[in-house]
Enzyme design. Structure first.
Site, short mmCIF file in Angstrom:
data_model
loop_
_atom_site.label_atom_id
_atom_site.label_comp_id
_atom_site.label_asym_id
_atom_site.label_seq_id
_atom_site.Cartn_x
_atom_site.Cartn_y
_atom_site.Cartn_z
N HIS A 68 0.83 -1.21 0.00
CA HIS A 68 0.00 0.00 0.00
C HIS A 68 0.86 1.27 0.00
O HIS A 68 0.65 2.19 0.77
CB HIS A 68 -0.98 -0.02 1.17
CG HIS A 68 -1.94 -1.16 1.11
ND1 HIS A 68 -2.92 -1.25 0.15
CD2 HIS A 68 -2.06 -2.28 1.87
CE1 HIS A 68 -3.61 -2.37 0.32
NE2 HIS A 68 -3.10 -3.01 1.36
N ASN A 230 2.79 10.92 8.34
CA ASN A 230 3.98 10.97 9.18
C ASN A 230 4.59 9.58 9.30
O ASN A 230 3.89 8.59 9.29
CB ASN A 230 3.62 11.45 10.59
CG ASN A 230 3.36 12.94 10.66
OD1 ASN A 230 3.94 13.74 9.96
ND2 ASN A 230 2.46 13.32 11.56
N HIS A 391 4.22 11.85 0.15
CA HIS A 391 2.78 11.63 -0.04
C HIS A 391 2.53 11.20 -1.48
O HIS A 391 3.16 11.70 -2.38
CB HIS A 391 1.99 12.91 0.24
CG HIS A 391 2.09 13.35 1.67
ND1 HIS A 391 1.42 12.73 2.69
CD2 HIS A 391 2.82 14.34 2.24
CE1 HIS A 391 1.70 13.32 3.83
NE2 HIS A 391 2.55 14.29 3.60
#
Length: 391
Positions: A68, A230, A391
């Protein structure tokens, strides 16, 4: 080939899906087997960057296990002890350096690595393919495959296992783009070079970081560069042993990664090493049983009528006192953080998992509190000055 049609997007209802180049160049990959999907290739490209950088920084073959779009594990090819070979369930295999790296990357957190995407810095050989063939995995990316390795991998998942070869010399454009809600985002690629030179600004009373800990800190920082923020990464002996990814609170990252590191160490206790498993237990069932046995929910696998499914005889409880005593011997662990630790509570938590070395950007208004907490425990901490959000 300038574009590749994918099985589907992030979810099966998201069709059509494809990858393509915008600069007229061919794609840097070849699909040698299977039909990868959108998330498969996100994992493939992120994991490939991680292992390529890790090998460049350390000079050692490197591997990663991705799930993932974050690493479940990452490692270099340092020799393994007999104990590690046993808890990684590879003590019956011959392992080449690159197979050793993958065994470490996958073995540290086997629950998270279930159904992973594997990445290798070096050509996939027969030994690595043999290891992969008996694990649950979705695919692999590597700069090449031996004929023997490819033949083995093509038999996996009834012939549908995803095997991707990447051009190791491919270099992307310096500007990258991403579309979100019909809006295109643009930024410079994160080309930051991570190496031991980032560890020179030691802000604690303890200013000694041995070479093996420097390698672990570099490994943790490179791993964080490709982990959803994070994120916090615990490392020891050339491998990540606990990764906390995608948490909104840094202390939650620290606890999550620390709990994984604790489980890694608890698995090396003689009570766990000597669990009397029945013949024929499936690997995922065995891994889950070990996790539950180590936890406070141990009765879920030890109560009458249940333990007989897994064991030839009922194991003794691994008591809280025994676990605490074993964890008190946990030493020499390194931790990296992708952004500053805002409070000393993070240091209090990492100390419980044997952490002696830390690398983080610094820059919190409470840096003094964080440094004081490190000094209380004799921890050596370097401020890198560099944030590694991903991200």
């Amino acid at each position: 080939m300038k574009e590749l049609e994918l099985k589907y997007g992030c979810n099966p209802n998201q069709k059509p899906a494809k990858i393509f180049t915008n600069d007229g160049r061919d794609l840097p990959i070849r699909v040698l087997n299977g039909r990868p999907g959108y998330i498969n290739l996100l994992d493939a490209f992120n994991s490939w960057q991680l292992v390529k950088e890790l090998k460049a920084a350390t000079g050692m073959p490197a591997a990663a296990s991705f799930k993932h779009v974050s690493p479940a594990g990452a490692a270099v090819a340092k020799p393994m002890s007999d104990t590690l070979k046993k808890i990684y369930f590879v003590d019956d295999l011959e392992l080449s350096p690159i197979a050793t790296a993958y065994a470490r990357a996958r073995g540290a957190d086997r629950m998270s690595s279930y159904g992973d995407w594997a990445a290798l810095s070096d050509v996939c050989d027969k030994e690595t393919a043999t290891l992969l063939a008996r694990e649950v995995s979705d695919g692999i990316i590597a700069p090449g495959y031996t004929d023997e390795a490819l033949a083995i991998l093509k038999t996996k998942r009834k012939g549908t296992y995803n095997v991707v070869e990447i051009d190791p010399d491919y270099k992307p454009e310096p500007i990258e783009h991403k579309d979100v809600f019909g809006i295109t985002f643009e930024q410079g690629r994160n080309e930051l070079k991570i190496d031991a030179d980032m560890l020179t600004n030691l802000v604690t009373e303890n200013k000694e970081i041995p070479e093996d800990a420097k390698l672990d800190l570099v490994l943790s920082l490179i791993t964080l560069k490709y982990t959803q923020s994070n994120s916090v990464c615990y490392a020891k002996d050339g491998q990540a042993i606990g990764i906390g990814a995608g948490q909104q609170s840094r202390i939650h990252c620290t606890r999550l990664a620390g709990n994984k590191a604790d489980i890694w160490y608890l698995r090396q206790h003689e009570k766990v090493l000597n669990l009397p498993f029945k013949e024929g237990i499936r690997r995922p069932d065995r891994d889950n049983t070990i996790d539950v046995y180590i936890s406070e929910e141990h009765d879920d696998v030890l109560r009458d009528g249940v333990w007989q499914q897994f064991f030839t005889e009922k194991p003794e409880v691994f008591t809280r006192e025994e676990k605490a005593a074993w964890l008190a011997t946990f030493k020499g662990v390194s931790v990296g953080s992708d952004a500053f630790f805002p409070f000393g509570d993070n240091i209090e938590r990492v100390h419980k998992s044997g952490v002696e070395f830390i690398a983080q950007p610094g820059g919190s208004i409470r840096d003094d509190n964080v440094i004081d907490t490190c000094n209380k425990y004799g921890i050596a901490m370097a401020f890198t000055g560099i944030r590694l959000f991903h991200h």
